[in-house]
Design an enzyme around this catalytic site. Structure first.
Site, PDB file in Angstrom:
ATOM      1  N   LEU A   1       4.267  25.618   0.086  1.00 33.84           N
ATOM      2  CA  LEU A   1       4.390  25.925  -1.339  1.00 33.84           C
ATOM      3  C   LEU A   1       4.839  27.367  -1.602  1.00 33.84           C
ATOM      4  CD1 LEU A   1       3.837  25.063  -4.327  1.00 33.84           C
ATOM      5  CD2 LEU A   1       1.530  26.000  -4.018  1.00 33.84           C
TER       6      LEU A   1
ATOM      7  N   ASN B   1      14.133  26.991  -5.800  1.00 37.75           N
ATOM      8  CA  ASN B   1      13.069  26.946  -6.806  1.00 37.75           C
ATOM      9  C   ASN B   1      13.013  28.290  -7.512  1.00 37.75           C
ATOM     10  OD1 ASN B   1      10.761  25.933  -8.212  1.00 37.75           O
ATOM     11  ND2 ASN B   1       9.446  27.130  -6.854  1.00 37.75           N
TER      12      ASN B   1
ATOM     13  N   HIS C   1      10.332  30.729  -9.513  1.00 39.60           N
ATOM     14  CA  HIS C   1       8.876  30.902  -9.652  1.00 39.60           C
ATOM     15  C   HIS C   1       8.590  32.171 -10.466  1.00 39.60           C
ATOM     16  CE1 HIS C   1       4.671  30.401  -8.650  1.00 39.60           C
ATOM     17  NE2 HIS C   1       4.622  31.707  -8.461  1.00 39.60           N
TER      18      HIS C   1
ATOM     19  N   ASN D   1      15.068  26.911 -18.176  1.00 40.92           N
ATOM     20  CA  ASN D   1      15.899  27.349 -17.038  1.00 40.92           C
ATOM     21  C   ASN D   1      17.089  26.418 -16.848  1.00 40.92           C
ATOM     22  OD1 ASN D   1      14.890  29.814 -15.482  1.00 40.92           O
ATOM     23  ND2 ASN D   1      12.989  28.705 -15.895  1.00 40.92           N
TER      24      ASN D   1
ATOM     25  N   GLU E   1      14.083  35.162 -15.502  1.00 42.98           N
ATOM     26  CA  GLU E   1      14.344  33.876 -14.824  1.00 42.98           C
ATOM     27  C   GLU E   1      15.703  33.342 -15.235  1.00 42.98           C
ATOM     28  OE1 GLU E   1      11.231  30.871 -14.876  1.00 42.98           O
ATOM     29  OE2 GLU E   1       9.743  32.372 -15.389  1.00 42.98           O
TER      30      GLU E   1
HETATM   31  C1  GAR Z   1       9.228  28.552 -15.547  1.00 43.73           C
HETATM   32  O1  GAR Z   1       8.543  29.716 -15.943  1.00 43.73           O
HETATM   33  C2  GAR Z   1       9.217  28.427 -14.039  1.00 43.73           C
HETATM   34  O2  GAR Z   1       9.332  29.661 -13.379  1.00 43.73           O
HETATM   35  C3  GAR Z   1       7.869  27.810 -13.804  1.00 43.73           C
HETATM   36  O3  GAR Z   1       7.740  26.859 -14.827  1.00 43.73           O
HETATM   37  C4  GAR Z   1       8.451  27.299 -15.964  1.00 43.73           C
HETATM   38  C5  GAR Z   1       9.375  26.197 -16.419  1.00 43.73           C
HETATM   39  O4  GAR Z   1       9.982  26.527 -17.627  1.00 43.73           O
HETATM   40  N1  GAR Z   1       7.775  27.232 -12.510  1.00 43.73           N
HETATM   41  C6  GAR Z   1       6.667  27.273 -11.763  1.00 43.73           C
HETATM   42  O5  GAR Z   1       5.628  27.780 -12.143  1.00 43.73           O
HETATM   43  C7  GAR Z   1       6.793  26.633 -10.412  1.00 43.73           C
HETATM   44  N2  GAR Z   1       5.636  26.911  -9.612  1.00 43.73           N
HETATM   45  P1  GAR Z   1      11.276  25.776 -18.105  1.00 43.73           P
HETATM   46  O6  GAR Z   1      10.953  24.289 -18.035  1.00 43.73           O
HETATM   47  O7  GAR Z   1      11.456  26.234 -19.528  1.00 43.73           O
HETATM   48  O8  GAR Z   1      12.398  26.150 -17.205  1.00 43.73           O
END
Ligand code: GAR
Length: 205
Positions: free
Chosen positions: A146, A109, A111, A16, A176
C-alpha cells in the site's frame, strides 16, 4: 510506452480525473482516456467522464466473491480497450498482486501526503493531527504494498497554524491536480527507468 491510451479508476468525486480531462483538452497532456471505471455506481466522477464523452463502466466489487475476482474483471476491461497505463484517481480499494502483475510498472496512484508519511486513508487529516509543518501530494507507481511504490513526482504544501484538515486538504488538492497530469505525461513519454525504489526520469551520463 506502446500507446497513449489510459484507463482511470475512481470511487468518488473525480476531481483528479477532471484535472486529467482538462489537461488533455488544453493540450498539456497527450493522452486518450479509453475508459473510466468506478466500483461505486454513484461516483460523481462518472458524470464528469460522461460529460467529456468518455466511456464509463460501473463494476460493483460487492458482486465478486473475492478481491482478486473483482480485480481480474477490471483488468479484463482495461486490456480489452488496449490501455497501456492505469491511473488510480481516488480509487479507494487495495489492488491485489494479480492486478499489479497484469500491469507491471504501468499503474499510477495519487496520494494526498508526502509519502512515505501518512499512508492509507485520510492522509491530509493524519498530517494535520501529527502536526507536521509541511505536507503535500505524491504520485507513485503502484506495487502490491500500500502506497509504497517508486515516486514519480511530489509537491510540497506548507501547513499553516490556522489550517483545519479541510483547508489543508483543499490546498493539497490543487497540487494534486497539477502534478497528476504531469506525472501521467512523464510515464507515457517513456525513457524512464526504475532502480531499486528510485524512479529516474532520464538516462544520466
Ligand atoms: C484525492 O485527494 C486523492 O489523493 C485521494 O482521494 C482523493 C480523491 O479525490 N486518494 C487517496 O487517499 C488514496 N489513498 P478525487 O476523487 O476528487 O480525485
Amino acid at each position: 510506452m506502446e500507446n497513449r491510451r489510459i484507463g482511470v479508476l475512481i470511487s468518488g468525486r473525480g476531481s483528479n480525473l477532471q484535472a486529467v480531462i482538462d489537461g488533455i483538452a488544453a493540450g498539456r497532456l497527450e493522452a486518450e482516456i479509453a475508459v473510466v471505471i468506478s466500483n461505486r455506481a454513484n461516483a460523481a466522477g462518472l458524470e464528469r467522464a460522461r460529460a467529456a464523452g468518455i466511456e464509463t463502466l460501473h463494476i460493483d466489487h460487492k458482486r465478486y466473491p473475492s478481491r482478486e475476482a473483482f480485480d481480474l474483471a477490471v483488468v479484463a476491461e482495461l486490456k480489452q480497450r488496449g490501455v497501456s497505463l492505469v491511473c488510480l484517481a481516488g480509487f479507494m480499494r487495495l489492488l491485489s498482486a494479480a492486478f499489479v502483475e497484469a500491469f507491471p510498472n504501468r499503474i499510477l496512484n495519487i496520494h494526498p501526503s508526502l509519502l512515505p508519511a501518512f499512508v492509507g486513508l485520510d492522509g491530509q487529516r493524519q498530517a494535520w493531527e501529527y502536526g507536521v509543518k509541511v505536507s503535500g501530494a505524491t504520485v507513485h507507481v503502484v506495487t502490491p504494498e500500500l502506497d509504497a511504490g517508486p515516486i514519480v513526482l511530489q509537491a510540497v504544501v506548507p501547513v499553516r497554524d490556522d489550517d483545519t484538515p479541510d483547508t489543508l486538504a483543499a490546498r493539497i488538492l490543487e497540487e494534486e491536480h497539477r502534478i497528476y497530469p504531469e506525472a501521467i505525461g512523464i510515464m507515457l513519454a517513456g525513457g524512464w527507468r526504475i532502480e531499486g525504489r528510485r524512479f529516474i526520469r532520464r538516462a544520466t551520463r
